[in-house]
Write a protein that holds these residues in place. Sequence first.
Motif, mmCIF file in Angstrom:
data_model
loop_
_atom_site.group_PDB
_atom_site.id
_atom_site.type_symbol
_atom_site.label_atom_id
_atom_site.label_comp_id
_atom_site.label_asym_id
_atom_site.label_seq_id
_atom_site.Cartn_x
_atom_site.Cartn_y
_atom_site.Cartn_z
ATOM 1 N N LEU A 104 6.052 -0.847 -7.057
ATOM 2 C CA LEU A 104 6.491 -2.130 -6.507
ATOM 3 C C LEU A 104 5.455 -3.202 -6.807
ATOM 4 O O LEU A 104 4.275 -2.908 -6.991
ATOM 5 C CB LEU A 104 6.687 -2.021 -4.992
ATOM 6 N N ASN A 105 5.889 -4.438 -6.836
ATOM 7 C CA ASN A 105 4.982 -5.556 -7.057
ATOM 8 C C ASN A 105 4.511 -6.165 -5.745
ATOM 9 O O ASN A 105 3.445 -6.757 -5.685
ATOM 10 C CB ASN A 105 5.663 -6.637 -7.898
ATOM 11 N N ARG A 106 5.320 -6.016 -4.684
ATOM 12 C CA ARG A 106 5.017 -6.665 -3.413
ATOM 13 C C ARG A 106 5.444 -5.783 -2.252
ATOM 14 O O ARG A 106 6.493 -5.149 -2.290
ATOM 15 C CB ARG A 106 5.762 -7.993 -3.353
ATOM 16 N N MET A 153 -3.593 -6.712 4.022
ATOM 17 C CA MET A 153 -2.432 -7.585 3.863
ATOM 18 C C MET A 153 -2.816 -9.010 4.235
ATOM 19 O O MET A 153 -3.658 -9.233 5.103
ATOM 20 C CB MET A 153 -1.263 -7.083 4.707
ATOM 21 N N LYS A 154 -2.212 -9.973 3.561
ATOM 22 C CA LYS A 154 -2.510 -11.390 3.754
ATOM 23 C C LYS A 154 -1.484 -12.023 4.690
ATOM 24 O O LYS A 154 -0.266 -11.830 4.520
ATOM 25 C CB LYS A 154 -2.479 -12.148 2.417
ATOM 26 N N PHE A 155 -1.977 -12.792 5.648
ATOM 27 C CA PHE A 155 -1.096 -13.515 6.559
ATOM 28 C C PHE A 155 -0.342 -14.576 5.778
ATOM 29 O O PHE A 155 -0.940 -15.365 5.047
ATOM 30 C CB PHE A 155 -1.920 -14.152 7.678
ATOM 31 N N GLU A 156 0.991 -14.583 5.906
ATOM 32 C CA GLU A 156 1.812 -15.522 5.147
ATOM 33 C C GLU A 156 2.505 -16.554 6.030
ATOM 34 O O GLU A 156 3.028 -17.529 5.514
ATOM 35 C CB GLU A 156 2.838 -14.769 4.313
ATOM 36 N N ARG A 176 0.596 -6.360 -5.783
ATOM 37 C CA ARG A 176 -0.076 -5.324 -6.574
ATOM 38 C C ARG A 176 -1.440 -5.835 -7.058
ATOM 39 O O ARG A 176 -2.412 -5.107 -7.048
ATOM 40 C CB ARG A 176 0.784 -4.935 -7.775
ATOM 41 N N THR A 177 -1.509 -7.097 -7.453
ATOM 42 C CA THR A 177 -2.759 -7.653 -7.955
ATOM 43 C C THR A 177 -3.802 -7.833 -6.853
ATOM 44 O O THR A 177 -4.994 -7.948 -7.146
ATOM 45 C CB THR A 177 -2.524 -9.005 -8.653
ATOM 46 N N ASP A 178 -3.385 -7.854 -5.588
ATOM 47 C CA ASP A 178 -4.306 -7.937 -4.463
ATOM 48 C C ASP A 178 -4.917 -6.588 -4.132
ATOM 49 O O ASP A 178 -5.978 -6.512 -3.540
ATOM 50 C CB ASP A 178 -3.603 -8.419 -3.186
ATOM 51 N N HIS A 179 -4.204 -5.537 -4.484
ATOM 52 C CA HIS A 179 -4.562 -4.181 -4.051
ATOM 53 C C HIS A 179 -5.729 -3.615 -4.814
ATOM 54 O O HIS A 179 -5.980 -3.699 -5.910
ATOM 55 C CB HIS A 179 -3.323 -3.291 -4.182
#
Length: 70
Positions: A18-20, A41-44, A67-70
């Motif tokens: 998955l990407n997100r 996880m980032k607060f959105e 995925r790029t944050d992980h």
Amino acid sequence: MSEAAGRVVKFAFEELELNRVYAAAMTRNPASYRVMEKIGMKFEGVLRNHIRKGDTYEDLRYYGLLRTDH
């Protein structure tokens, strides 16, 4: 709980590709959203009065991880 949530995120990115990944918790439940913060996880944002629980409407805090944050 943080360990289990971290494994779910790892599975989502590595096995399911998955990407997100996203999750939400009621604003009055800080233990739930702290787990999301702890695993990176980032607060959105907050969706105000987004769900109804009984006779009251509840705000939800949304978190996401790419995925790029992980």
